[in-house]
Design an enzyme around this catalytic site. Structure first.
Site, PDB file in Angstrom:
ATOM      1  N   GLY A  12      39.244  53.433  40.458  1.00  0.00           N
ATOM      2  CA  GLY A  12      37.849  53.421  40.004  1.00  0.00           C
ATOM      3  C   GLY A  12      37.061  54.697  40.261  1.00  0.00           C
ATOM      4  CD1 TRP A  66      38.504  60.257  37.401  1.00  0.00           C
ATOM      5  CD2 TRP A  66      38.718  60.250  35.180  1.00  0.00           C
ATOM      6  NE1 TRP A  66      39.244  61.359  37.039  1.00  0.00           N
ATOM      7  CE2 TRP A  66      39.397  61.383  35.692  1.00  0.00           C
ATOM      8  CE3 TRP A  66      38.731  60.033  33.801  1.00  0.00           C
ATOM      9  CZ2 TRP A  66      40.058  62.301  34.865  1.00  0.00           C
ATOM     10  CZ3 TRP A  66      39.394  60.936  32.979  1.00  0.00           C
ATOM     11  CH2 TRP A  66      40.046  62.066  33.500  1.00  0.00           C
ATOM     12  CG  ASP A  69      44.688  50.617  35.618  1.00  0.00           C
ATOM     13  OD1 ASP A  69      44.414  51.811  35.873  1.00  0.00           O
ATOM     14  OD2 ASP A  69      45.855  50.165  35.689  1.00  0.00           O
ATOM     15  CG  ASP A  99      50.075  47.523  28.840  1.00  0.00           C
ATOM     16  OD1 ASP A  99      49.847  48.620  28.299  1.00  0.00           O
ATOM     17  OD2 ASP A  99      51.185  47.211  29.318  1.00  0.00           O
ATOM     18  CG  ASP A 133      43.050  60.250  35.518  1.00  0.00           C
ATOM     19  OD1 ASP A 133      43.649  61.282  35.178  1.00  0.00           O
ATOM     20  OD2 ASP A 133      42.767  59.983  36.701  1.00  0.00           O
ATOM     21  CE  LYS A 146      46.575  61.519  35.030  1.00  0.00           C
ATOM     22  NZ  LYS A 146      46.228  62.242  36.254  1.00  0.00           N
TER      23      LYS A 146
END
Ligand SMILES: C[S@@+](CC[C@H](N)C(=O)[O-])C[C@H]1O[C@@H](n2cnc3c(N)ncnc32)[C@H](O)[C@@H]1O
Length: 194
Positions: free
Chosen positions: A49, A51, A69, A87, A110, A150
């Site tokens: 958590g 970000w 997440d 997911d 990320d 990312k």
């Protein structure tokens, strides 16, 4: 652990951030001015958590951060944060998000796999997650919206950047100071502003 990584880990502990990754997003924002008050942000791969905490501060009380997440995200007790355990490879995610929240202003990802130690496998999965983030952005991001993703630099990196350039007019690559120098990660930051 290098001096460099200890520094951001300690700083996160002192400042109440859940991960040292928070500083990567703060440094990205400092350079690209991604966030504005009242925006809606989707944060993919958000656990634990760090970000999400940064985005929540930046968009303020009238903004919203949707933290997603596949792993559990412990409650943050922030009024402007919704937590969803999903997911991102699930095909129905865009439809679900669009129906519940409409189009959004910023998409963050990320996401990273649990590292197996086999570099080419980890790299392939990470690229798949990064491509998935772009696909979700195509579905739910406003025309003028921003994406921060990312990505691991490796053999599939150049193809990934070419793909992003087909989707967005402006594509930048940035490695924040808080990202470990030896790590292959870099962030792709893109939007449709000329
Ligand atoms: C580096 S961590 C994210 C750290 C986070 N940004 C922070 O600041 O606390 C990467 C996350 O990606 C998540 N992830 C990996 N594959 C995923 C998937 N298919 N769907 C959703 N989340 C995924 C992992 O569970 C992990 O929590």
């Amino acid at each position: 652990m290098s001096h460099d990584s200890d520094y951001f880990y300690d700083k996160a502990k002192k400042q109440g951030y859940r991960s040292r990754a928070s500083y990567k997003l703060l440094q990205i924002h400092e350079k690209f001015h991604i966030f504005k008050k009242n925006q809606e942000v989707v944060d993919l791969g958000a656990s634990p958590g760090g970000w999400t905490q940064v985005a929540s501060e930046k968009v303020g009380n009238n903004g919203l951060v949707i933290a997603i997440d596949k792993a559990y995200i412990p409650p943050l007790n922030l009024k402007n944060v919704d937590i969803l355990q999903m997911d991102i490879m699930n095909e129905t995610i865009s439809e679900y998000l669009k129906e519940r929240y409409g189009l959004i202003d910023v998409l963050l990802s990320d996401c990273a796999p649990n590292v197996s130690g086999k570099w080419s496998l980890d790299h392939s999965i990470q690229i798949m997650l990064a491509e998935r983030a772009i696909k979700i952005a195509e579905d739910i991001l406003k025309d003028e919206g921003w994406i921060v993703v990312k990505v691991f630099q490796g053999e599939q990196f150049a193809n990934f950047v070419s793909y992003a350039k087909k989707v967005f007019t402006t594509v930048k690559l940035f490695k924040p100071q808080a990202s470990r120098k030896r790590s292959a990660e870099i962030y792709l930051i893109a939007n449709n502003k000329s």
